[in-house]
Design a protein around this motif. Structure first.
Motif, mmCIF file in Angstrom:
data_model
loop_
_atom_site.group_PDB
_atom_site.id
_atom_site.type_symbol
_atom_site.label_atom_id
_atom_site.label_comp_id
_atom_site.label_asym_id
_atom_site.label_seq_id
_atom_site.Cartn_x
_atom_site.Cartn_y
_atom_site.Cartn_z
ATOM 1 N N THR A 171 -10.462 -9.485 43.610
ATOM 2 C CA THR A 171 -11.672 -9.002 44.254
ATOM 3 C C THR A 171 -11.457 -7.590 44.783
ATOM 4 O OG1 THR A 171 -11.207 -9.641 46.552
ATOM 5 C CG2 THR A 171 -11.981 -11.381 45.070
ATOM 6 N N SER B 216 -9.377 -19.141 44.017
ATOM 7 C CA SER B 216 -9.853 -19.505 42.688
ATOM 8 C C SER B 216 -9.221 -18.654 41.585
ATOM 9 C CB SER B 216 -11.377 -19.362 42.617
ATOM 10 O OG SER B 216 -11.765 -18.015 42.825
ATOM 11 N N SER C 291 -8.340 -14.313 45.239
ATOM 12 C CA SER C 291 -8.855 -15.496 45.935
ATOM 13 C C SER C 291 -8.117 -16.761 45.506
ATOM 14 C CB SER C 291 -10.349 -15.654 45.669
ATOM 15 O OG SER C 291 -10.564 -15.998 44.309
ATOM 16 N N LYS D 216 -9.561 -15.191 41.344
ATOM 17 C CA LYS D 216 -10.291 -13.962 41.052
ATOM 18 C C LYS D 216 -9.709 -12.773 41.805
ATOM 19 C CE LYS D 216 -14.803 -16.038 40.027
ATOM 20 N NZ LYS D 216 -16.239 -16.063 40.397
ATOM 21 N N ASP E 91 -13.913 -18.945 46.151
ATOM 22 C CA ASP E 91 -13.951 -17.559 45.687
ATOM 23 C C ASP E 91 -13.827 -16.579 46.844
ATOM 24 O OD1 ASP E 91 -14.225 -18.286 43.075
ATOM 25 O OD2 ASP E 91 -16.396 -17.994 42.997
ATOM 26 N N ASN E 92 -14.125 -17.040 48.064
ATOM 27 C CA ASN E 92 -14.111 -16.162 49.241
ATOM 28 C C ASN E 92 -13.056 -16.562 50.263
ATOM 29 O OD1 ASN E 92 -16.334 -14.165 48.853
ATOM 30 N ND2 ASN E 92 -17.467 -16.053 48.486
#
Length: 580
Positions: free
Chosen positions: A268, A264, A262, A266, A290-291
């Motif tokens: 996933t 951010s 992402s 992360k 985050d998405n």
């Protein structure tokens, strides 16, 4: 005062240390040699001064690059270009000698690129996740549906069979009503195609103009209001649950991938869908990084949205038919999120696939559904047993699933014809025998192959005149060209459907196949071959109202003498002033 005392004390300690170092140096043989040689002495002093300055100020000479600032985006673009070259070489080898290609070799080549910090792949080696030393993160889709190399021999054979079947499609008799069945409870269809290239000759375009027209016609033929958004019209907000949940049919054709990194930073395990939005670096304008993720498509950094983003406020869907034409769209949790929030059926792909076969499949499916076939019956022929499994290099894997396997699902049923208030005749409405000057304001997204009077991509502000008779509507366009006296009047023969909601509101949906243009300057008429579908929703407060307001959704595919082609979708608002 105490601060100055401590500071002075520290300076004294440093001076004493320097004197001790100098004393030790002078007593050494190296120092004696330097002192005897003036050139060496000058060089020693210069190096000492330079080292001292660098030690004191070195950390301040280079400003860190903001991950998604202007320089940061330039850096991502540069590294993404290098990645693409390595990936193309890898793909050429993979699709010819799969067993002899090691994904780790590709990872190593990318990892040694300057400014790259970390490189990893997802579980099936279809996405490369890249983190730069400044903290920026982006993803590279190794396999994409618009890659012609995915048209393997197996898939090419199936594609030809689909073409043959689609060329022979005939009317299907509506099935008799069953006592127990399900269907979408809302007759409103959404089409999202962010990579619609507006070119009939582009075989690898998601839902090209002719196929978009076919799909629209099939849905409208059974009473669905169709809302199409193509190219720049596919925003991140239109891929969010609170927008999607109003539609009984949701069709999305775009790029997809599993397990992105992402914005951010992360890693996933979620599925992501590509939007048409070019990332501008203003990360603070997004409320859920985050998405959201980055990926490069068509030479530009685009935003992708996660399955969690898509499912936000998704409940409850009106027993919708959800069809996600994207690689790996049926592999992760996305299908379960839709089905768990009220979708009646879900269609997608477990693996990667080439666009041409997907374009033929969607037309085949929606044609049969629009003719009254039950969902499972659509997939009952021998051809579908060839499409479902994955073939060489894991290409294929078509997926279709019904939430309630034991209950028939229909797009429409014969006895479900749209209800109209039989008590109200069109001649009794507020609109009968009225004439209006209409102003349209909105946004057009599309493409033109020669320069014309319109700006196809961007805002529009147009004038039209609409006249309602006892049972129909006369539609006239007025365009200013280059001079005030040079005006074109478009008189469009209409095949329209007028739905009366109440006396103050009507919905007018119409198509036009051919339009006649008259140009006053040289007093000539000529024809244009236009396939258009428009929907106006007009509202009036009372029979004596001098003003009306409404909404416009439309799509046009226009071919004219002289090799002119234009494809565009229109969305906006309209206001009207009564002139009769």
């Amino acid at each position: 005062m105490e601060l100055n005392k401590n500071s002075n004390s520290a300076m004294e300690i440093e001076e004493n240390s320097n004197r001790m170092n100098l004393k030790n140096l002078m007593s050494s043989g190296i120092a004696k040699t330097i002192l005897k040689n003036k050139k060496l002495l000058f060089l020693f002093i210069s190096i000492t001064i330079s080292f001292s300055c660098n030690k004191e100020n070195g950390d301040n000479n280079t400003e860190p690059i903001e991950p998604y600032g202007e320089q940061g985006l330039v850096l991502i673009e540069k590294i993404a270009e290098e990645c693409e070259r390595y990936v193309n070489t890898y793909l050429d080898q993979y699709l010819t000698q799969s067993n002899n290609v090691n994904i780790n070799d590709l990872i190593h080549k990318i990892k040694v690129i300057e400014e790259v910090d970390e490189v990893s792949t997802n579980d099936d080696n279809s996405v490369i996740r890249i983190r730069l030393k400044n903290g920026a993160c982006f993803n590279h889709l190794i396999f994409r549906a618009d890659d012609e190399r995915l048209m393997t021999e197996d898939i090419e054979n199936i594609y030809q069979q689909l073409l043959d079947e689609n060329n022979q499609l005939k009317n299907v008799e509506l099935n008799s009503a069953e006592s127990n069945y399900t269907a979408p409870t809302v007759r409103k269809a959404l089409i999202l195609a962010p990579y619609h290239y507006n070119n009939l000759e582009h075989d690898f375009s998601f839902l090209p103009p002719d196929r978009l027209n076919n799909l629209t016609v099939y849905l409208k033929s059974v009473g669905y209001d169709v809302v199409p958004f193509i190219n720049n019209g596919v925003t991140i907000d239109r891929l969010r649950g609170d927008y999607l949940k109003q539609f009984g049919v949701i069709y999305i054709a775009t790029h997809g991938g599993q397990s992105f990194q992402s914005l951010s930073g992360k890693n996933t395990s979620m599925f992501f869908l590509a939007t048409s939005i070019v990332f501008n670096g203003n990360i603070s304008s997004y409320d859920d990084i985050d998405n959201l993720a980055l990926g490069k498509i068509d030479g530009k950094l685009r935003l992708f949205v996660s399955e969690k983003w898509i499912s936000k406020n998704l409940n409850s869907l009106p027993n919708s038919l959800v069809y996600i034409d994207a690689c790996w769209s049926a592999k992760g949790e996305l299908k379960n999120l839709f089905l768990g929030n009220g979708a009646g059926v879900y269609v997608g792909w477990i693996n990667k696939y080439p666009i041409p076969i997907a374009n033929e499949i969607v037309i085949n499916v929606f044609y049969k559904l629009s003719k009254g076939m039950e969902f499972d019956e659509v997939y009952s022929g021998p051809l579908w047993s060839l499409i479902t499994p994955a073939y060489s290099f894991d290409v294929g894997g078509y997926f279709h699933y019904k939430r309630d396997p034991n209950t028939p699902f229909y797009l429409t049923k014969e006895e479900e014809d749209e209800e109209e208030d039989s008590e109200i005749q069109f001649k009794d409405t507020y609109f009968a025998n009225t004439k209006w000057n209409i102003n349209l304001v909105g946004n057009a997204v599309g493409n033109e192959l020669i320069k014309t009077v319109w700006s196809i991509n961007g805002p529009f502000d147009q004038k039209r005149m609409i006249e309602f008779t006892q049972n129909s509507m006369l539609f006239t366009d007025n365009y200013d060209i280059d001079h005030p006296y040079d005006i074109l009047y478009l008189i469009a023969p209409l095949n329209q459907k007028i739905t009366i909601v109440n006396k103050g509101e009507i919905i007018v949906s119409f198509t036009r196949d051919v339009s006649t243009w008259y140009q006053p300057e040289d007093q000539t008429y000529y024809l244009s071959d236009i396939l258009s579908s428009y929907e106006y929703t007009f509202k009036m407060e009372s029979a004596n109202s001098q003003f009306l307001s409404g909404l416009l959704n439309g799509y046009t595919s226009w071919n004219e003498v002289g090799d002119y082609h234009m494809y565009a979708s229109f969305n906006g608002t309209c206001t009207g002033t009564r002139i009769r």
